[in-house]
Design a protein around this motif. Structure first.
Motif, PDB file in Angstrom:
ATOM      1  N   ALA A 145      47.886  51.197  55.236  1.00 38.75           N
ATOM      2  CA  ALA A 145      47.564  51.949  54.023  1.00 38.75           C
ATOM      3  C   ALA A 145      46.086  52.304  53.967  1.00 38.75           C
ATOM      4  N   ALA A 146      45.244  51.426  54.520  1.00 41.11           N
ATOM      5  CA  ALA A 146      43.793  51.660  54.520  1.00 41.11           C
ATOM      6  C   ALA A 146      43.351  52.558  55.660  1.00 41.11           C
ATOM      7  N   ARG A 147      44.287  52.936  56.524  1.00 39.71           N
ATOM      8  CA  ARG A 147      44.000  53.813  57.668  1.00 39.71           C
ATOM      9  C   ARG A 147      42.952  53.204  58.595  1.00 39.71           C
ATOM     10  N   VAL A 148      43.097  51.907  58.853  1.00 36.94           N
ATOM     11  CA  VAL A 148      42.135  51.209  59.701  1.00 36.94           C
ATOM     12  C   VAL A 148      42.393  51.549  61.160  1.00 36.94           C
ATOM     13  N   GLU A 149      41.336  51.918  61.847  1.00 33.74           N
ATOM     14  CA  GLU A 149      41.397  52.294  63.258  1.00 33.74           C
ATOM     15  C   GLU A 149      40.113  51.819  63.931  1.00 33.74           C
ATOM     16  N   ILE A 216      38.483  49.144  52.021  1.00 31.48           N
ATOM     17  CA  ILE A 216      38.341  47.839  51.376  1.00 31.48           C
ATOM     18  C   ILE A 216      39.740  47.296  51.086  1.00 31.48           C
ATOM     19  N   LEU A 217      39.989  46.053  51.482  1.00 36.33           N
ATOM     20  CA  LEU A 217      41.199  45.338  51.068  1.00 36.33           C
ATOM     21  C   LEU A 217      40.803  44.330  50.009  1.00 36.33           C
ATOM     22  N   ASP A 218      41.343  44.477  48.819  1.00 36.43           N
ATOM     23  CA  ASP A 218      41.081  43.522  47.740  1.00 36.43           C
ATOM     24  C   ASP A 218      42.316  42.637  47.595  1.00 36.43           C
ATOM     25  N   ILE A 219      42.234  41.432  48.143  1.00 36.87           N
ATOM     26  CA  ILE A 219      43.387  40.541  48.213  1.00 36.87           C
ATOM     27  C   ILE A 219      43.324  39.530  47.075  1.00 36.87           C
ATOM     28  N   ALA A 220      44.162  39.731  46.065  1.00 30.44           N
ATOM     29  CA  ALA A 220      44.347  38.782  44.955  1.00 30.44           C
ATOM     30  C   ALA A 220      43.081  38.531  44.144  1.00 30.44           C
ATOM     31  N   ALA A 238      40.517  52.254  49.116  1.00 27.09           N
ATOM     32  CA  ALA A 238      40.587  50.890  48.586  1.00 27.09           C
ATOM     33  C   ALA A 238      42.058  50.506  48.458  1.00 27.09           C
ATOM     34  N   VAL A 239      42.409  49.337  48.961  1.00 26.30           N
ATOM     35  CA  VAL A 239      43.790  48.881  48.947  1.00 26.30           C
ATOM     36  C   VAL A 239      43.898  47.612  48.120  1.00 26.30           C
ATOM     37  N   PHE A 240      44.786  47.635  47.152  1.00 21.49           N
ATOM     38  CA  PHE A 240      45.040  46.504  46.265  1.00 21.49           C
ATOM     39  C   PHE A 240      46.201  45.701  46.847  1.00 21.49           C
ATOM     40  N   VAL A 241      45.970  44.396  47.102  1.00 27.73           N
ATOM     41  CA  VAL A 241      46.980  43.555  47.749  1.00 27.73           C
ATOM     42  C   VAL A 241      47.276  42.359  46.849  1.00 27.73           C
ATOM     43  N   GLY A 242      47.836  42.619  45.679  1.00 26.44           N
ATOM     44  CA  GLY A 242      48.194  41.526  44.780  1.00 26.44           C
ATOM     45  C   GLY A 242      47.092  41.198  43.798  1.00 26.44           C
ATOM     46  N   ASN A 243      47.437  40.363  42.820  1.00 24.28           N
ATOM     47  CA  ASN A 243      46.479  39.968  41.792  1.00 24.28           C
ATOM     48  C   ASN A 243      46.893  38.622  41.227  1.00 24.28           C
ATOM     49  N   LEU A 258      47.185  51.584  37.005  1.00 29.40           N
ATOM     50  CA  LEU A 258      46.183  52.302  36.221  1.00 29.40           C
ATOM     51  C   LEU A 258      45.034  52.760  37.112  1.00 29.40           C
ATOM     52  N   ASN A 259      44.635  51.884  38.032  1.00 27.15           N
ATOM     53  CA  ASN A 259      43.564  52.259  38.958  1.00 27.15           C
ATOM     54  C   ASN A 259      43.986  53.429  39.836  1.00 27.15           C
ATOM     55  N   ALA A 260      45.236  53.393  40.307  1.00 28.84           N
ATOM     56  CA  ALA A 260      45.728  54.486  41.146  1.00 28.84           C
ATOM     57  C   ALA A 260      45.704  55.802  40.383  1.00 28.84           C
ATOM     58  N   ALA A 261      46.062  55.761  39.099  1.00 31.26           N
ATOM     59  CA  ALA A 261      46.047  56.973  38.284  1.00 31.26           C
ATOM     60  C   ALA A 261      44.618  57.489  38.106  1.00 31.26           C
ATOM     61  N   ARG A 262      43.676  56.567  37.897  1.00 32.24           N
ATOM     62  CA  ARG A 262      42.273  56.970  37.719  1.00 32.24           C
ATOM     63  C   ARG A 262      41.702  57.616  38.988  1.00 32.24           C
ATOM     64  N   MET A 263      42.255  57.268  40.143  1.00 30.39           N
ATOM     65  CA  MET A 263      41.706  57.765  41.405  1.00 30.39           C
ATOM     66  C   MET A 263      42.310  59.095  41.834  1.00 30.39           C
ATOM     67  N   ILE A 264      43.316  59.598  41.101  1.00 33.76           N
ATOM     68  CA  ILE A 264      43.983  60.833  41.516  1.00 33.76           C
ATOM     69  C   ILE A 264      43.008  62.000  41.699  1.00 33.76           C
ATOM     70  N   PRO A 265      42.064  62.218  40.790  1.00 36.39           N
ATOM     71  CA  PRO A 265      41.174  63.370  40.978  1.00 36.39           C
ATOM     72  C   PRO A 265      39.997  63.097  41.916  1.00 36.39           C
ATOM     73  N   LYS A 266      39.917  61.940  42.513  1.00 36.79           N
ATOM     74  CA  LYS A 266      38.770  61.569  43.343  1.00 36.79           C
ATOM     75  C   LYS A 266      39.050  61.813  44.825  1.00 36.79           C
ATOM     76  N   ARG A 267      37.993  61.936  45.590  1.00 38.64           N
ATOM     77  CA  ARG A 267      38.144  62.026  47.049  1.00 38.64           C
ATOM     78  C   ARG A 267      38.505  60.667  47.624  1.00 38.64           C
ATOM     79  N   GLN A 268      37.987  59.612  47.020  1.00 36.87           N
ATOM     80  CA  GLN A 268      38.335  58.272  47.461  1.00 36.87           C
ATOM     81  C   GLN A 268      39.810  57.993  47.161  1.00 36.87           C
ATOM     82  N   ARG A 269      40.448  57.223  48.034  1.00 37.05           N
ATOM     83  CA  ARG A 269      41.861  56.902  47.868  1.00 37.05           C
ATOM     84  C   ARG A 269      42.022  55.476  47.354  1.00 37.05           C
ATOM     85  N   TYR A 270      43.128  55.244  46.657  1.00 37.13           N
ATOM     86  CA  TYR A 270      43.461  53.903  46.168  1.00 37.13           C
ATOM     87  C   TYR A 270      44.943  53.686  46.424  1.00 37.13           C
ATOM     88  N   ALA A 271      45.279  52.617  47.122  1.00 42.56           N
ATOM     89  CA  ALA A 271      46.666  52.352  47.473  1.00 42.56           C
ATOM     90  C   ALA A 271      47.071  50.967  46.994  1.00 42.56           C
TER      91      ALA A 271
END
Length: 327
Positions: A145-149, A216-220, A238-243, A258-271
């Motif tokens: 999801a973070a497109r890590v390569e 970024i992976l934000d894990i819990a 930015a990838v959200f992996v639990g909380n 909510l964070n995903a919705a806030r990021m819709i108009p941004k160039r940065q991605r949130y998954a």
């Protein structure tokens, strides 16, 4: 009950703490259509196991049981040998060593859907294979999801836990430049898994750095979105992996959407990542583990009758990597 057709198992009569669990005997289950009966060699415990134990957050209870757990035996991660296969299962054979997700793996025998198992990777003992599926798949799919390569500048928040330990190792295997956030006590272990840089969150605020990360992976951790965006590249993900910071009803998962919705108009991605258990993904994970000689980090191994103590240690916050249960 016929002793020849019973097994030892951890039994969970109700939601609660580890004190509700008891070691007892129950009937060996029977594989139905599309299912496999596994003689369990090892099992793993995770935050998912704790959620099913406590019944929290309550939003999941329509699926797990409103007042009492639908599953009498807890446990998800499993490795073991196939004993019997239900109608329609043709891609495995009896006595084959497998791993994946089972229904009630904290027992001598467990039932699993055939699509949730795969041949066990070679070169690892039962304890290490037992802790692979749940956290390993979550980490693998989070990196996708973070497109890590190769060359990706990756920040992993919560790098020393179960998912984090796999995320560090799998990202390093992809050729990413991994920066791991953890406590000083776990820095050496995290470095050994492949992290190039380690930030001690007890001494340094990782959200105030001038460094920009491609992913970024934000894990819990539930780091506030504005702080993540501050250190994320303009076209980063930015990838959200639990909380584990929310309340008893939703567990904080609504924040991710909510964070995903806030990021819709941004160039940065949130998954938002919720791990999918499919045989193809398990096979891909096993192949990576074998090719890159990745050895899961086991904090401690417990016998079946010590599952309550193992869960208490996991909840203490001091675990580095994974806890395995031997059967």
């Amino acid at each position: 009950m016929d002793q020849a057709h019973t097994m030892r198992a951890i039994l969970q009569p109700r939601y609660g703490t580890s004190e509700t669990l008891v070691l007892g005997h129950t009937a060996i289950p029977t594989a139905g259509p599309g299912q496999i009966l596994v003689q369990v060699r090892g099992a793993g415990i995770s935050r998912g196991t704790i959620h099913l134990l406590t019944g929290l957050p309550r939003v999941m209870r329509p699926f797990t049981g409103l007042r009492t757990p639908r599953r009498r035996i807890p446990g998800l991660d499993v490795t073991g040998d196939i004993v019997a296969m239900g109608k329609g299962v043709t891609e495995f054979h009896v006595e084959q060593r497998v791993f994946g997700i089972a229904k009630g793996s904290l027992a001598e025998y467990a039932i699993a859907d055939a699509k949730s198992l795969a041949p066990a990777p070679t070169g690892l003992d039962d304890a290490h294979v037992a802790v692979l599926a749940e956290s390993g798949l979550t980490a693998l799919q989070s990196l996708d999801a973070a497109r890590v390569e190769p060359g990706t500048r990756l920040l992993i928040i919560g790098a020393s836990g179960g998912v984090g330990s796999y995320a560090v190792a799998l990202a390093a295997a992809r050729g990413a430049e991994v920066t791991a956030v953890c406590s000083s006590a776990k820095a050496e272990a995290v470095t050994s898994w492949g992290a190039k840089h380690v930030i001690n969150y007890q001494r340094e605020d990782y959200t105030t750095t001038q460094h920009k990360y491609d992913a970024i992976l934000d894990i819990a951790g539930g780091t506030p979105l504005p702080q993540l965006r501050r250190i994320l590249a303009d076209d980063g993900t930015a990838v959200f992996v639990g909380n584990e910071t929310g309340g008893p009803w939703t567990g904080g998962f609504e924040k991710s959407f909510l964070n995903a919705a806030r990021m819709i108009p941004k160039r940065q991605r949130y998954a938002v990542v919720t791990a999918r258990t499919r045989r193809e993904e398990l096979e891909r994970l096993a192949d990576i583990i074998e090719r890159h000689h990745i050895v899961p980090h086991i904090h401690r191994t417990y016998p079946l009758d010590s599952v309550p103590e193992a869960l208490d240690e996991l909840q203490s916050g001091g675990v580095c990597g994974k806890i395995a249960i031997t059967i």
